[in-house]
Enzyme design. Structure first.
Site, mmCIF file in Angstrom:
data_model
loop_
_atom_site.group_PDB
_atom_site.id
_atom_site.type_symbol
_atom_site.label_atom_id
_atom_site.label_comp_id
_atom_site.label_asym_id
_atom_site.label_seq_id
_atom_site.Cartn_x
_atom_site.Cartn_y
_atom_site.Cartn_z
ATOM 1 N N ALA A 119 0.872 -1.173 0.000
ATOM 2 C CA ALA A 119 0.000 0.000 0.000
ATOM 3 C C ALA A 119 0.910 1.224 0.000
ATOM 4 O O ALA A 119 2.072 1.143 0.420
ATOM 5 C CB ALA A 119 -0.886 -0.022 1.237
ATOM 6 N N GLY A 173 0.566 -4.964 0.847
ATOM 7 C CA GLY A 173 -0.673 -4.988 0.059
ATOM 8 C C GLY A 173 -0.493 -5.686 -1.285
ATOM 9 O O GLY A 173 -1.458 -6.196 -1.846
HETATM 10 N N1 DAK Z 1 4.641 3.180 -0.865
HETATM 11 C C1 DAK Z 1 5.005 4.349 -1.432
HETATM 12 N N2 DAK Z 1 6.128 4.482 -2.141
HETATM 13 C C2 DAK Z 1 6.928 3.409 -2.267
HETATM 14 C C3 DAK Z 1 6.605 2.151 -1.703
HETATM 15 C C4 DAK Z 1 5.374 2.054 -0.969
HETATM 16 N N3 DAK Z 1 4.944 0.912 -0.425
HETATM 17 N N4 DAK Z 1 7.589 1.276 -1.986
HETATM 18 C C5 DAK Z 1 8.482 1.955 -2.717
HETATM 19 N N5 DAK Z 1 8.092 3.237 -2.894
HETATM 20 C C6 DAK Z 1 8.773 4.308 -3.621
HETATM 21 C C7 DAK Z 1 10.023 4.766 -2.881
HETATM 22 O O1 DAK Z 1 9.667 5.696 -1.851
HETATM 23 C C8 DAK Z 1 10.834 5.387 -3.993
HETATM 24 O O2 DAK Z 1 10.294 6.651 -4.277
HETATM 25 P P1 DAK Z 1 11.270 7.919 -4.618
HETATM 26 O O3 DAK Z 1 12.140 8.064 -3.427
HETATM 27 O O4 DAK Z 1 12.025 7.482 -5.854
HETATM 28 O O5 DAK Z 1 10.326 9.037 -4.845
HETATM 29 C C9 DAK Z 1 10.518 4.479 -5.166
HETATM 30 O O6 DAK Z 1 9.298 3.811 -4.845
HETATM 31 C C10 DAK Z 1 11.576 3.425 -5.404
HETATM 32 O O7 DAK Z 1 11.783 2.743 -4.195
HETATM 33 P P2 DAK Z 1 13.247 2.528 -3.569
HETATM 34 O O8 DAK Z 1 14.164 3.621 -3.981
HETATM 35 O O9 DAK Z 1 13.068 2.263 -2.121
HETATM 36 O O10 DAK Z 1 13.692 1.196 -4.335
HETATM 37 P P3 DAK Z 1 14.693 0.070 -3.821
HETATM 38 O O11 DAK Z 1 14.889 -0.841 -4.990
HETATM 39 O O12 DAK Z 1 15.888 0.680 -3.160
HETATM 40 O O13 DAK Z 1 13.897 -0.719 -2.666
HETATM 41 C C11 DAK Z 1 11.955 -1.849 -1.749
HETATM 42 C C12 DAK Z 1 12.759 -1.442 -3.018
HETATM 43 C C13 DAK Z 1 10.667 -2.507 -2.200
HETATM 44 C C14 DAK Z 1 12.766 -2.826 -0.913
HETATM 45 C C15 DAK Z 1 11.673 -0.567 -0.918
HETATM 46 O O14 DAK Z 1 11.109 0.428 -1.772
HETATM 47 C C16 DAK Z 1 10.708 -0.817 0.187
HETATM 48 O O15 DAK Z 1 11.064 -1.347 1.251
HETATM 49 N N6 DAK Z 1 9.453 -0.366 0.002
HETATM 50 C C17 DAK Z 1 8.426 -0.441 1.019
HETATM 51 C C18 DAK Z 1 7.910 -1.858 1.095
HETATM 52 C C19 DAK Z 1 6.867 -1.986 2.158
HETATM 53 O O16 DAK Z 1 7.130 -1.774 3.353
HETATM 54 N N7 DAK Z 1 5.679 -2.335 1.725
HETATM 55 C C20 DAK Z 1 4.555 -2.539 2.628
HETATM 56 C C21 DAK Z 1 3.753 -1.297 2.679
HETATM 57 S S1 DAK Z 1 2.609 -1.411 3.970
HETATM 58 C C22 DAK Z 1 -4.369 -1.156 6.105
HETATM 59 C C23 DAK Z 1 -4.381 -1.082 4.758
HETATM 60 C C24 DAK Z 1 -3.326 -1.530 4.043
HETATM 61 C C25 DAK Z 1 -2.209 -2.043 4.641
HETATM 62 C C26 DAK Z 1 -2.192 -2.086 6.007
HETATM 63 C C27 DAK Z 1 -3.250 -1.671 6.753
HETATM 64 N N8 DAK Z 1 -5.500 -0.676 6.876
HETATM 65 C C28 DAK Z 1 -6.104 0.519 6.505
HETATM 66 C C29 DAK Z 1 -5.949 -1.440 8.005
HETATM 67 C C30 DAK Z 1 -1.084 -2.422 3.846
HETATM 68 C C31 DAK Z 1 0.111 -1.997 4.186
HETATM 69 C C32 DAK Z 1 1.260 -2.128 3.320
HETATM 70 O O17 DAK Z 1 1.237 -2.657 2.254
#
Ligand code: DAK
Length: 261
Positions: free
Chosen positions: A65, A110
């Site tokens: 997300a 997500g």
């Molecule tokens: N959201 C927003 N932007 C994101 C993103 C994300 N999940 N993942 C990556 N990006 C963006 C980065 O901020 C970066 O943007 P700029 O800095 O270039 O503007 C761009 O994408 C490229 O990312 P990186 O530079 O970080 O790329 P790397 O190859 O170095 O790293 C990575 C890739 C996937 C390891 C890293 O980006 C990462 O750790 N991303 C976050 C992954 C993550 O934590 N995903 C889970 C998100 S939480 C709910 C509803 C929904 C949910 C929960 C509760 N309720 C309402 C109850 C769901 C939650 C989630 O999914």
């Protein structure tokens, strides 16, 4: 239909849906979730589409997300966002056409929950999986605490969710999170070939198989088997059953030529 973050392409009997926000690794913001919702409706209505391939543009399937959109949400907004995601993912899960996820890269949070709402998951050797929510101070909110345990078992799901660790495609295959792993260049062809094989079979029968499997997994075995008997019976009201069996008895096959009637 004006779409900014999703590409919907029709290729014969299948639809290819690409989540296309590569600058944010296809992270799901409200706009993208709403567009997925619209695309599911479009596919549902289109009787020519009999199977779907879902993939992501660039190096990610979906990296979760959208954290930048979520970071400022209050309780009411967070709840609304969670309800939207759950509604859309459930609609995809219940879509009466098989959906194959072609997981090309990061499949996180997500994104993993979206993949879990599809029927069959094929991963590229480059794909990475995880539920990193607890590293951000939240719980999985789009079905992860429920569907992951149902797919890979309670212990493995708890380990992934409690640790927030990332695993590779080989490990995801070992756990049963994905059904097949292929080289990146082969991913889309493999997913489309599978979708076409399915689309060439009797569409009403395929649809009823999906409904019976999904419904049966949520109920006791006696109710599930009784439902199976009902859908089996329903097949005998279709032209496809009459003509499919007729073709077999004439040493022919109707595969690829079913009428969806
Ligand atoms: N959201 C927003 N932007 C994101 C993103 C994300 N999940 N993942 C990556 N990006 C963006 C980065 O901020 C970066 O943007 P700029 O800095 O270039 O503007 C761009 O994408 C490229 O990312 P990186 O530079 O970080 O790329 P790397 O190859 O170095 O790293 C990575 C890739 C996937 C390891 C890293 O980006 C990462 O750790 N991303 C976050 C992954 C993550 O934590 N995903 C889970 C998100 S939480 C709910 C509803 C929904 C949910 C929960 C509760 N309720 C309402 C109850 C769901 C939650 C989630 O999914």
């Amino acid at each position: 239909m004006e779409l900014k973050n999703i590409i919907l392409e029709k290729e014969g009997k299948i639809a290819l849906v690409t989540i296309n926000r590569p600058a944010a690794l296809n992270a799901l913001n409200t706009e993208t979730l709403s567009e997925i919702d619209l695309v599911i409706d479009e596919i549902e209505k289109d009787s020519e589409i009999l199977a779907v391939v879902l993939t992501g543009a660039g190096k990610s399937f979906v990296a979760g997300a959208d954290i930048s959109e979520m970071s400022d949400k209050n309780v009411i907004e967070g709840r609304k966002f969670g309800i939207l995601g759950n509604k859309v993912f459930r609609k995809l899960e219940n879509l009466e056409k098989p959906v194959i996820a072609a997981l090309n890269g990061f499949t996180l949070g997500g994104g993993n929950e979206l993949a879990l709402s599809t029927d069959i998951r094929i991963a590229s050797t480059k794909a990475k999986f995880g539920q990193p929510e607890v590293t951000l101070g939240i719980t999985p909110g789009f079905g992860g605490t429920q569907r992951l345990a149902r797919v890979i078992g309670v212990g493995a799901a708890k380990e992934l969710i409690y640790t927030g660790k990332m695993i590779n495609a080989e490990e995801a295959f070992r756990l049963g999170l994905v059904d097949k792993v292929v080289e990146p260049e082969a991913l889309l062809d493999e997913a489309k070939a599978l979708a076409n094989t399915i689309a060439n079979n009797a569409p009403i029968a395929v649809k009823l198989c999906k409904v019976a499997i999904n419904k049966g997994l949520q109920t006791d075995i006696d109710t599930a088997l009784s439902f199976e008997s009902e859908v089996f019976g329903a097949c005998f009201s279709t032209e496809d059953q009459k003509e499919g069996m007729g073709a077999f008895l004439n040493k022919q096959s109707l595969v690829g030529k079913f009428k969806n009637k």
